[in-house]
Scaffold this motif. Structure first.
Motif, PDB file in Angstrom:
ATOM      1  N   GLU A  33     -53.026  -0.933 -15.531  1.00 42.34           N
ATOM      2  CA  GLU A  33     -51.753  -1.545 -15.142  1.00 42.34           C
ATOM      3  C   GLU A  33     -50.853  -1.701 -16.350  1.00 42.34           C
ATOM      4  O   GLU A  33     -51.254  -2.336 -17.309  1.00 42.34           O
ATOM      5  CB  GLU A  33     -51.986  -2.931 -14.548  1.00 42.34           C
ATOM      6  CG  GLU A  33     -52.806  -2.928 -13.301  1.00 42.34           C
ATOM      7  CD  GLU A  33     -53.090  -4.340 -12.826  1.00 42.34           C
ATOM      8  OE1 GLU A  33     -52.620  -4.663 -11.722  1.00 42.34           O
ATOM      9  OE2 GLU A  33     -53.745  -5.092 -13.564  1.00 42.34           O
ATOM     10  N   PRO A  34     -49.678  -1.155 -16.337  1.00 36.02           N
ATOM     11  CA  PRO A  34     -49.120  -0.183 -15.397  1.00 36.02           C
ATOM     12  C   PRO A  34     -49.632   1.209 -15.727  1.00 36.02           C
ATOM     13  O   PRO A  34     -50.137   1.444 -16.811  1.00 36.02           O
ATOM     14  CB  PRO A  34     -47.614  -0.280 -15.658  1.00 36.02           C
ATOM     15  CG  PRO A  34     -47.514  -0.625 -17.102  1.00 36.02           C
ATOM     16  CD  PRO A  34     -48.698  -1.531 -17.377  1.00 36.02           C
ATOM     17  N   GLN A  35     -49.466   2.131 -14.798  1.00 37.66           N
ATOM     18  CA  GLN A  35     -49.924   3.500 -15.039  1.00 37.66           C
ATOM     19  C   GLN A  35     -48.856   4.339 -15.723  1.00 37.66           C
ATOM     20  O   GLN A  35     -49.152   5.411 -16.225  1.00 37.66           O
ATOM     21  CB  GLN A  35     -50.344   4.163 -13.739  1.00 37.66           C
ATOM     22  CG  GLN A  35     -51.725   3.724 -13.295  1.00 37.66           C
ATOM     23  CD  GLN A  35     -52.262   4.601 -12.199  1.00 37.66           C
ATOM     24  OE1 GLN A  35     -51.744   4.594 -11.107  1.00 37.66           O
ATOM     25  NE2 GLN A  35     -53.290   5.362 -12.508  1.00 37.66           N
TER      26      GLN A  35
END
Length: 163
Positions: A33-35
């Motif tokens: 998170e986040p990608q």
């Protein structure tokens, strides 16, 4: 015959029941998170269902890592916050994690990008006020031209009245 079927059913239930926790313990999930992240940003890695206290995550290509993920209080998850270096190359990174003491691995993708540089001011197109100055010269020139125009207009008006 009835006893045989009962014994087989009970044996099957016990065998399935005993096998389920082992399967669950071997399945880990990696959450990123986040990608999609900008270089210099922080990404959180979480490996779920790790019975051990730690896990190890590696990045491919190896701009970062290896990273040790530590256990959260009260659950079977391990996690770590990782800063993506500002000089990291843009592209797709594959993160592989495995709980220490286990051969089972989980992978996830991370997409890294660089932000476009932001200019500090507008482009210099050659104007006096656009060169980073205060524009005082332009203001004084404008006031002077307006004053000169006023004087010429006043003289033309007086000349017309006198005629």
């Amino acid at each position: 015959m009835r006893r045989l079927l009962t014994a087989l059913s009970a044996g099957t239930i016990l065998a399935l029941g005993a096998g389920t926790p082992a399967l669950a313990a071997d399945n880990i999930a990696l959450v990123v998170e986040p990608q999609l992240i900008q270089t210099g940003g922080t990404v959180k890695l979480t490996a779920n269902n790790c019975k051990g206290q730690t896990a190890t995550a590696t990045f491919s290509p190896s701009t970062v890592g290896p990273v040790t993920l530590n256990q959260s209080v009260g659950n079977n998850s391990v996690w770590a916050n990782v800063v993506i270096p500002a000089e990291a190359a843009t592209g797709v990174y594959t993160i592989t994690a495995n709980c220490n003491g286990s051969d089972v691995k989980a992978t996830q993708s991370l997409y890294v990008y660089k932000a476009a540089p932001t200019p500090s001011h507008g482009p210099n197109t050659g104007g006096i006020a656009l060169d980073g100055g205060s524009g005082a010269i332009m203001t004084a020139t404008g006031v002077g031209i307006a004053g000169l125009g006023g004087i010429v207009g006043l003289l033309a008006w007086r000349r017309r009245r006198d005629a």
